[in-house]
Design a protein around this motif. Structure first.
Motif, PDB file in Angstrom:
ATOM      1  N   MET A 190       0.843  -1.193   0.000  1.00 41.91           N
ATOM      2  CA  MET A 190       0.000   0.000   0.000  1.00 41.91           C
ATOM      3  C   MET A 190       0.881   1.247   0.000  1.00 41.91           C
ATOM      4  SD  MET A 190      -3.033   1.102   2.676  1.00 41.91           S
ATOM      5  CE  MET A 190      -3.998  -0.366   2.313  1.00 41.91           C
ATOM      6  N   THR A 191       0.672   2.133  -0.938  1.00 39.76           N
ATOM      7  CA  THR A 191       1.495   3.327  -1.061  1.00 39.76           C
ATOM      8  C   THR A 191       1.099   4.367  -0.020  1.00 39.76           C
ATOM      9  OG1 THR A 191      -0.008   4.385  -2.632  1.00 39.76           O
ATOM     10  CG2 THR A 191       1.691   2.916  -3.537  1.00 39.76           C
ATOM     11  N   ASP A 192       1.992   5.369   0.154  1.00 37.16           N
ATOM     12  CA  ASP A 192       1.686   6.453   1.078  1.00 37.16           C
ATOM     13  C   ASP A 192       0.443   7.218   0.632  1.00 37.16           C
ATOM     14  OD1 ASP A 192       3.872   5.752   2.552  1.00 37.16           O
ATOM     15  OD2 ASP A 192       5.190   7.308   1.730  1.00 37.16           O
ATOM     16  N   ARG A 193       0.279   7.357  -0.666  1.00 38.68           N
ATOM     17  CA  ARG A 193      -0.879   8.062  -1.200  1.00 38.68           C
ATOM     18  C   ARG A 193      -2.174   7.334  -0.820  1.00 38.68           C
ATOM     19  NH1 ARG A 193      -1.173  11.638  -5.617  1.00 38.68           N
ATOM     20  NH2 ARG A 193      -3.209  11.736  -6.656  1.00 38.68           N
ATOM     21  N   THR A 194      -2.154   6.015  -0.936  1.00 42.99           N
ATOM     22  CA  THR A 194      -3.334   5.233  -0.581  1.00 42.99           C
ATOM     23  C   THR A 194      -3.601   5.296   0.915  1.00 42.99           C
ATOM     24  OG1 THR A 194      -2.920   3.717  -2.420  1.00 42.99           O
ATOM     25  CG2 THR A 194      -4.374   2.947  -0.662  1.00 42.99           C
ATOM     26  N   LEU A 195      -2.548   5.230   1.713  1.00 43.75           N
ATOM     27  CA  LEU A 195      -2.709   5.348   3.159  1.00 43.75           C
ATOM     28  C   LEU A 195      -3.305   6.702   3.533  1.00 43.75           C
ATOM     29  CD1 LEU A 195       0.549   3.687   4.551  1.00 43.75           C
ATOM     30  CD2 LEU A 195      -1.808   2.920   4.906  1.00 43.75           C
ATOM     31  N   GLY A 196      -2.866   7.743   2.814  1.00 44.78           N
ATOM     32  CA  GLY A 196      -3.420   9.063   3.072  1.00 44.78           C
ATOM     33  C   GLY A 196      -4.912   9.106   2.796  1.00 44.78           C
ATOM     34  N   ARG A 197      -5.331   8.455   1.720  1.00 46.83           N
ATOM     35  CA  ARG A 197      -6.760   8.400   1.403  1.00 46.83           C
ATOM     36  C   ARG A 197      -7.533   7.635   2.479  1.00 46.83           C
ATOM     37  NH1 ARG A 197      -5.347   8.061  -4.500  1.00 46.83           N
ATOM     38  NH2 ARG A 197      -6.348   9.880  -5.479  1.00 46.83           N
ATOM     39  N   VAL A 198      -6.955   6.552   2.975  1.00 44.40           N
ATOM     40  CA  VAL A 198      -7.617   5.773   4.014  1.00 44.40           C
ATOM     41  C   VAL A 198      -7.810   6.622   5.270  1.00 44.40           C
ATOM     42  CG1 VAL A 198      -7.373   3.796   5.572  1.00 44.40           C
ATOM     43  CG2 VAL A 198      -6.787   3.560   3.146  1.00 44.40           C
ATOM     44  N   GLY A 199      -6.767   7.354   5.652  1.00 38.01           N
ATOM     45  CA  GLY A 199      -6.884   8.212   6.816  1.00 38.01           C
ATOM     46  C   GLY A 199      -7.920   9.297   6.629  1.00 38.01           C
ATOM     47  N   ALA A 200      -7.919   9.912   5.441  1.00 42.64           N
ATOM     48  CA  ALA A 200      -8.884  10.969   5.165  1.00 42.64           C
ATOM     49  C   ALA A 200     -10.307  10.436   5.174  1.00 42.64           C
ATOM     50  CB  ALA A 200      -8.576  11.611   3.812  1.00 42.64           C
ATOM     51  N   ALA A 201     -10.488   9.192   4.755  1.00 43.10           N
ATOM     52  CA  ALA A 201     -11.831   8.608   4.713  1.00 43.10           C
ATOM     53  C   ALA A 201     -12.465   8.488   6.091  1.00 43.10           C
ATOM     54  CB  ALA A 201     -11.772   7.225   4.057  1.00 43.10           C
ATOM     55  N   GLY A 202     -11.646   8.554   7.135  1.00 44.96           N
ATOM     56  CA  GLY A 202     -12.187   8.450   8.486  1.00 44.96           C
ATOM     57  C   GLY A 202     -13.201   9.532   8.800  1.00 44.96           C
ATOM     58  N   GLY A 203     -13.005  10.738   8.243  1.00 49.34           N
ATOM     59  CA  GLY A 203     -13.948  11.824   8.506  1.00 49.34           C
ATOM     60  C   GLY A 203     -15.304  11.559   7.903  1.00 49.34           C
ATOM     61  N   ALA A 204     -15.332  11.144   6.631  1.00 51.61           N
ATOM     62  CA  ALA A 204     -16.604  10.831   5.977  1.00 51.61           C
ATOM     63  C   ALA A 204     -17.274   9.633   6.642  1.00 51.61           C
ATOM     64  CB  ALA A 204     -16.380  10.561   4.494  1.00 51.61           C
ATOM     65  N   ALA A 205     -16.472   8.646   7.031  1.00 44.38           N
ATOM     66  CA  ALA A 205     -17.035   7.467   7.695  1.00 44.38           C
ATOM     67  C   ALA A 205     -17.676   7.848   9.018  1.00 44.38           C
ATOM     68  CB  ALA A 205     -15.934   6.425   7.918  1.00 44.38           C
ATOM     69  N   PHE A 206     -17.045   8.769   9.728  1.00 43.25           N
ATOM     70  CA  PHE A 206     -17.631   9.229  10.993  1.00 43.25           C
ATOM     71  C   PHE A 206     -19.002   9.849  10.770  1.00 43.25           C
ATOM     72  CE2 PHE A 206     -18.453  13.005  13.604  1.00 43.25           C
ATOM     73  CZ  PHE A 206     -18.639  12.395  14.841  1.00 43.25           C
ATOM     74  N   VAL A 207     -19.096  10.728   9.771  1.00 43.49           N
ATOM     75  CA  VAL A 207     -20.367  11.408   9.504  1.00 43.49           C
ATOM     76  C   VAL A 207     -21.456  10.395   9.161  1.00 43.49           C
ATOM     77  CG1 VAL A 207     -21.544  13.041   7.999  1.00 43.49           C
ATOM     78  CG2 VAL A 207     -19.221  13.530   8.776  1.00 43.49           C
ATOM     79  N   VAL A 208     -21.136   9.458   8.265  1.00 43.42           N
ATOM     80  CA  VAL A 208     -22.128   8.469   7.837  1.00 43.42           C
ATOM     81  C   VAL A 208     -22.563   7.587   9.007  1.00 43.42           C
ATOM     82  CG1 VAL A 208     -22.512   6.454   6.370  1.00 43.42           C
ATOM     83  CG2 VAL A 208     -21.329   8.456   5.451  1.00 43.42           C
ATOM     84  N   LEU A 209     -21.602   7.101   9.776  1.00 46.19           N
ATOM     85  CA  LEU A 209     -21.926   6.201  10.882  1.00 46.19           C
ATOM     86  C   LEU A 209     -22.671   6.930  12.003  1.00 46.19           C
ATOM     87  CD1 LEU A 209     -18.581   4.187  11.057  1.00 46.19           C
ATOM     88  CD2 LEU A 209     -20.820   3.317  10.329  1.00 46.19           C
ATOM     89  N   ALA A 210     -22.263   8.176  12.273  1.00 45.20           N
ATOM     90  CA  ALA A 210     -22.938   8.937  13.327  1.00 45.20           C
ATOM     91  C   ALA A 210     -24.394   9.204  12.969  1.00 45.20           C
ATOM     92  CB  ALA A 210     -22.201  10.253  13.565  1.00 45.20           C
ATOM     93  N   LEU A 211     -24.649   9.523  11.705  1.00 41.71           N
ATOM     94  CA  LEU A 211     -26.027   9.750  11.278  1.00 41.71           C
ATOM     95  C   LEU A 211     -26.818   8.450  11.262  1.00 41.71           C
ATOM     96  CD1 LEU A 211     -25.468  12.312   8.367  1.00 41.71           C
ATOM     97  CD2 LEU A 211     -26.252  12.784  10.698  1.00 41.71           C
ATOM     98  N   ALA A 212     -26.169   7.359  10.856  1.00 42.09           N
ATOM     99  CA  ALA A 212     -26.845   6.063  10.828  1.00 42.09           C
ATOM    100  C   ALA A 212     -27.165   5.570  12.233  1.00 42.09           C
ATOM    101  CB  ALA A 212     -25.980   5.035  10.109  1.00 42.09           C
ATOM    102  N   ALA A 213     -26.347   5.979  13.215  1.00 41.78           N
ATOM    103  CA  ALA A 213     -26.577   5.552  14.595  1.00 41.78           C
ATOM    104  C   ALA A 213     -27.854   6.148  15.167  1.00 41.78           C
ATOM    105  CB  ALA A 213     -25.376   5.919  15.461  1.00 41.78           C
ATOM    106  N   GLY A 214     -28.315   7.250  14.550  1.00 42.91           N
ATOM    107  CA  GLY A 214     -29.577   7.839  15.019  1.00 42.91           C
ATOM    108  C   GLY A 214     -29.436   8.568  16.327  1.00 42.91           C
ATOM    109  N   GLY A 215     -28.312   9.286  16.537  1.00 46.16           N
ATOM    110  CA  GLY A 215     -28.130  10.043  17.765  1.00 46.16           C
ATOM    111  C   GLY A 215     -29.170  11.141  17.898  1.00 46.16           C
ATOM    112  N   GLY A 216     -29.337  11.616  19.106  1.00 42.45           N
ATOM    113  CA  GLY A 216     -30.283  12.694  19.351  1.00 42.45           C
ATOM    114  C   GLY A 216     -31.668  12.222  19.756  1.00 42.45           C
TER     115      GLY A 216
END
Length: 228
Positions: free
Chosen positions: A1-27
């Motif tokens: 896995m290249t550094d570029r790909t690892l960077g994308r994986v790390g960046a994806a954490g933000g979008a994954a948080f948003v999707v999972l947090a909304l799917a969890a049905g908080g509030g």
């Protein structure tokens, strides 16, 4: 896995948080200022008893772990543009991780709230556990605000990230700090703005990771001007 790909994986954490947090049905649940009788009745219904083992809380835990990955990725971008004496990346990482820890620390109270409800527990105790869970969530706004302020300085002063990310962080960071005492009113609006920033920043760094790997040159101060 290249550094570029690892960077994308790390960046994806933000979008994954948003999707999972909304799917969890908080509030869901009683209002923060609900009476102990209202909270007691809510957490003694068949729907909420044992609810901590449902999909929602588990998705929320996974979301917080994804957010930890995202803040680590942003910290790396900030660290690359700083000198050996730089401290901004430490602020971003410490505050970002702090927001995750604050929220995760509320899960023992949430677990006790659901597992003990319906078993003759005093409504006052259920209310205290409910307030502890909500307080950890709101305090996480403050930690996220500090992290965004660090990102704003790094992006606008050193070019660690695209400038629009810095401007967004500069606007939302103070809003999160100011939102803490207004959690029962307009405060959640600032959190929604944070979700938008996280999603947009995450997608940008996934699609064009070079924007965070080739920062602009930081402004320099001439030797002669330094002593004026």
């Amino acid at each position: 896995m290249t550094d570029r790909t690892l960077g994308r994986v790390g960046a994806a954490g933000g979008a994954a948080f948003v999707v999972l947090a909304l799917a969890a049905g908080g509030g869901q649940g009683p209002a923060n200022d609900a009476s102990r009788e209202q909270i007691g009745r809510y957490f003694t219904t068949a729907k909420t008893i044992g609810g901590f083992t449902a999909a929602g809380p588990l998705l929320e835990i996974l979301a917080m772990l994804c957010l930890l990955v995202f803040w680590s990725r942003i910290t790396g971008a900030v660290r690359r543009v700083e000198s050996d004496e730089g401290w901004l990346h430490r602020v971003v990482y410490g505050a970002g991780v702090g927001s995750v820890i604050l929220k995760l620390s509320s899960f023992p109270a949430a677990f006790a709230l659901h597992s003990r409800s319906g078993k003759g527990v005093d409504p006052a105790l259920l209310t205290a556990l409910y307030d502890m869970n909500n307080a950890a969530f709101v305090l996480g706004w403050a930690a996220s605000g500090v992290a965004l302020l660090g990102v704003a300085v790094a992006a606008l002063r050193y070019g660690a990230l695209p400038r629009w990310i810095g401007y967004g962080a500069a606007a939302i960071g103070p809003a999160l700090l100011l939102a803490v005492p207004f959690a029962d009113g307009p405060g959640p609006v600032a959190f929604l703005a944070l979700l938008l920033w996280l999603g947009a920043t995450s997608l940008t760094l996934m699609i064009r990771p070079e924007q965070a790997s080739k920062p602009e040159a930081a402004p320099s101060i001439s030797t002669s001007a330094a002593y004026i």
